[in-house]
Design a protein around this motif. Structure first.
Motif, PDB file in Angstrom:
ATOM      1  N   VAL A  60       0.851  -1.187   0.000  1.00 54.91           N
ATOM      2  CA  VAL A  60       0.000   0.000   0.000  1.00 54.91           C
ATOM      3  C   VAL A  60       0.884   1.234   0.000  1.00 54.91           C
ATOM      4  N   SER A  61       0.301   2.359  -0.388  1.00 56.80           N
ATOM      5  CA  SER A  61       1.007   3.630  -0.304  1.00 56.80           C
ATOM      6  C   SER A  61      -0.033   4.734  -0.255  1.00 56.80           C
ATOM      7  N   GLY A  62       0.204   5.727   0.599  1.00 55.47           N
ATOM      8  CA  GLY A  62      -0.746   6.806   0.759  1.00 55.47           C
ATOM      9  C   GLY A  62      -0.219   8.147   0.312  1.00 55.47           C
ATOM     10  N   PHE A  63      -0.706   8.624  -0.832  1.00 55.73           N
ATOM     11  CA  PHE A  63      -0.429   9.980  -1.308  1.00 55.73           C
ATOM     12  C   PHE A  63       1.057  10.254  -1.492  1.00 55.73           C
ATOM     13  N   ALA A  64       1.738   9.295  -2.109  1.00 54.37           N
ATOM     14  CA  ALA A  64       3.185   9.438  -2.294  1.00 54.37           C
ATOM     15  C   ALA A  64       3.635   9.261  -3.738  1.00 54.37           C
ATOM     16  N   LEU A  65       2.738   8.847  -4.628  1.00 57.74           N
ATOM     17  CA  LEU A  65       3.170   8.538  -5.988  1.00 57.74           C
ATOM     18  C   LEU A  65       3.879   9.715  -6.644  1.00 57.74           C
ATOM     19  N   ARG A  66       3.390  10.919  -6.386  1.00 61.54           N
ATOM     20  CA  ARG A  66       3.981  12.094  -7.037  1.00 61.54           C
ATOM     21  C   ARG A  66       5.326  12.465  -6.434  1.00 61.54           C
ATOM     22  N   ASN A  67       5.677  11.859  -5.304  1.00 58.50           N
ATOM     23  CA  ASN A  67       6.956  12.176  -4.666  1.00 58.50           C
ATOM     24  C   ASN A  67       8.078  11.215  -5.052  1.00 58.50           C
ATOM     25  N   PHE A  68       7.728  10.103  -5.700  1.00 55.13           N
ATOM     26  CA  PHE A  68       8.760   9.159  -6.103  1.00 55.13           C
ATOM     27  C   PHE A  68       9.527   9.703  -7.302  1.00 55.13           C
ATOM     28  N   VAL A  69      10.807   9.386  -7.365  1.00 54.03           N
ATOM     29  CA  VAL A  69      11.641   9.884  -8.459  1.00 54.03           C
ATOM     30  C   VAL A  69      11.206   9.283  -9.792  1.00 54.03           C
ATOM     31  N   ASP A  70      10.925   7.986  -9.810  1.00 51.32           N
ATOM     32  CA  ASP A  70      10.522   7.310 -11.044  1.00 51.32           C
ATOM     33  C   ASP A  70       9.374   6.359 -10.731  1.00 51.32           C
ATOM     34  N   LEU A  71       8.182   6.715 -11.187  1.00 44.28           N
ATOM     35  CA  LEU A  71       6.991   5.947 -10.858  1.00 44.28           C
ATOM     36  C   LEU A  71       7.036   4.552 -11.455  1.00 44.28           C
ATOM     37  N   ARG A  72       7.553   4.421 -12.664  1.00 46.55           N
ATOM     38  CA  ARG A  72       7.646   3.100 -13.300  1.00 46.55           C
ATOM     39  C   ARG A  72       8.539   2.165 -12.487  1.00 46.55           C
ATOM     40  N   THR A  73       9.655   2.696 -12.005  1.00 43.49           N
ATOM     41  CA  THR A  73      10.561   1.873 -11.209  1.00 43.49           C
ATOM     42  C   THR A  73       9.906   1.443  -9.907  1.00 43.49           C
ATOM     43  N   PHE A  74       9.211   2.371  -9.233  1.00 46.74           N
ATOM     44  CA  PHE A  74       8.516   2.018  -7.996  1.00 46.74           C
ATOM     45  C   PHE A  74       7.483   0.916  -8.236  1.00 46.74           C
ATOM     46  N   LEU A  75       6.667   1.060  -9.267  1.00 47.23           N
ATOM     47  CA  LEU A  75       5.642   0.047  -9.541  1.00 47.23           C
ATOM     48  C   LEU A  75       6.287  -1.286  -9.917  1.00 47.23           C
ATOM     49  N   GLY A  76       7.410  -1.239 -10.617  1.00 44.47           N
ATOM     50  CA  GLY A  76       8.136  -2.470 -10.916  1.00 44.47           C
ATOM     51  C   GLY A  76       8.617  -3.168  -9.664  1.00 44.47           C
ATOM     52  N   GLU A  77       9.045  -2.382  -8.665  1.00 43.23           N
ATOM     53  CA  GLU A  77       9.446  -2.944  -7.382  1.00 43.23           C
ATOM     54  C   GLU A  77       8.245  -3.580  -6.666  1.00 43.23           C
ATOM     55  N   CYS A  78       7.082  -2.940  -6.770  1.00 45.23           N
ATOM     56  CA  CYS A  78       5.871  -3.531  -6.188  1.00 45.23           C
ATOM     57  C   CYS A  78       5.586  -4.879  -6.838  1.00 45.23           C
ATOM     58  N   GLY A  79       5.680  -4.926  -8.154  1.00 48.33           N
ATOM     59  CA  GLY A  79       5.449  -6.179  -8.859  1.00 48.33           C
ATOM     60  C   GLY A  79       6.468  -7.252  -8.501  1.00 48.33           C
ATOM     61  N   ARG A  80       7.676  -6.826  -8.179  1.00 50.05           N
ATOM     62  CA  ARG A  80       8.720  -7.795  -7.818  1.00 50.05           C
ATOM     63  C   ARG A  80       8.488  -8.395  -6.443  1.00 50.05           C
TER      64      ARG A  80
END
Length: 248
Positions: free
Chosen positions: A135-155
Motif C-alpha cells: 500500500v502507499s498513501g499519497f506518495a506517488l507524485r513524490n517518487f523519483v521514477d513511478l515506473r521503477t517504484f511500480l516495478g518494485e511492487c510487482g517484484r
C-alpha cells in the motif's frame, strides 16, 4: 557551487512558480529534506486540510486489499504510520518503509511493534514475491521514477497478492473541480504553512500533481508492473483516488 536541493525547491515554490520542479536525485534530496522538516505536525495538517476525510480513505484502501488476517503488507512511504495502524487494526502484519528518517522517528511511538525501515521506494528491501501486499498513501507524485517504484511492487508482491495506492485526483464535475482548484491551490498551502511553519512544503503540494501521468498512462503503468484487474476508484467526489490490482 551546486545549489542545495531543499533551498532550490523552496525557491521554485516561492519565487519562480513557472520554473520546472526538480527531477532525479535533486528531487529525492529535496523531498526527503522537506518531509524531515514537516514531520512533527504532518498528521495534524492532514486532518485539518482534509476535514478528516483522509482517515476514511486509508481505511477503504485497507479494506480493498481483501487479504486474509496475518498477511504481510508493506506500506511504502509510510510517513508516521497512519496506514500501518489501519493495517494492524484489520489483522494484517504491516511493515513500514520511508525515505525520511524524520517521518519514521515521528511514528515510532505510534506504531508499537510494527517494523519501520528507512528505505528507497525505487529499491525496496524485500525479496522477490516475499510479501502479500503493498500500500502507499499519497506518495506517488513524490517518487523519483513511478515506473521503477511500480516495478518494485510487482517484484516483491507474490502472485495473487494485492496492491492499493492512494493519491490525490481532479474531480470530474466542473463545479467541484473549480472549487477544489481554489481550495487545493490556495487554502491548503495557507493552512499547511500556518500549522506546520513550512509554507514552501505546502505550496509544493498542489504543484507536485504535475508529476503524475494522466489516468490512462497511470493505469497502464500499474498493469505493466504485473498487476491484473486494475481498478481506479474515485473518493469523495473525485478529490482523491484509489488504485487497486492483483499480482498476476
Amino acid at each position: 557551487m551546486r545549489r542545495n536541493p531543499a533551498r532550490r525547491l523552496a525557491a521554485v515554490l516561492t519565487d519562480r512558480r513557472d520554473e520546472a520542479l526538480p527531477q532525479g536525485d535533486e528531487k529525492a534530496a529535496a523531498v526527503r529534506s522537506m518531509f524531515d522538516t514537516i514531520a512533527p505536525r504532518y498528521d495534524l495538517v492532514n486532518r485539518i486540510m482534509t476535514f478528516r476525510l483522509d482517515v476514511g480513505w486509508r481505511r477503504r484502501a485497507v479494506r480493498m486489499l481483501g487479504l486474509a488476517p496475518g498477511s504481510v503488507v508493506v506500506d511504502v512511504a509510510c510517513g508516521t504510520g497512519d496506514l500501518c495502524l489501519d493495517l494492524a487494526g484489520d489483522g494484517l502484519r504491516p511493515v513500514g518503509v520511508d525515505f525520511s528518517w524524520g517521518m519514521l522517528r515521528a511514528g515510532l511511538d505510534r506504531v508499537g511493534a510494527t517494523p519501520l525501515v528507512q528505505g528507497d521506494a525505487q529499491r525496496l528491501p524485500f525479496g522477490d514475491a516475499s510479501v502479500d501486499g503493498v500500500v502507499s498513501g499519497f506518495a506517488l507524485r513524490n517518487f523519483v521514477d513511478l515506473r521503477t517504484f511500480l516495478g518494485e511492487c510487482g517484484r516483491v508482491v507474490r502472485p495473487g497478492g494485492r496492491l492499493a495506492l492512494l493519491e490525490v485526483a481532479t474531480p470530474p464535475s466542473p463545479l467541484m473541480r473549480a472549487g477544489h482548484a481554489v481550495y487545493f491551490g490556495r487554502v491548503v498551502p495557507l493552512i499547511g504553512g500556518l500549522v506546520s511553519g513550512n509554507g514552501a512544503a505546502y505550496r509544493y503540494l498542489p504543484r507536485s500533481v504535475s508529476y503524475l501521468p494522466d489516468v490512462d498512462e497511470l493505469l497502464d503503468l500499474v498493469r505493466g508492473a504485473g498487476f491484473a484487474t486494475v481498478q481506479r476508484h474515485l473518493l469523495s467526489g473525485g478529490i482523491a483516488q484509489l488504485l487497486t490490482g492483483t499480482r498476476s
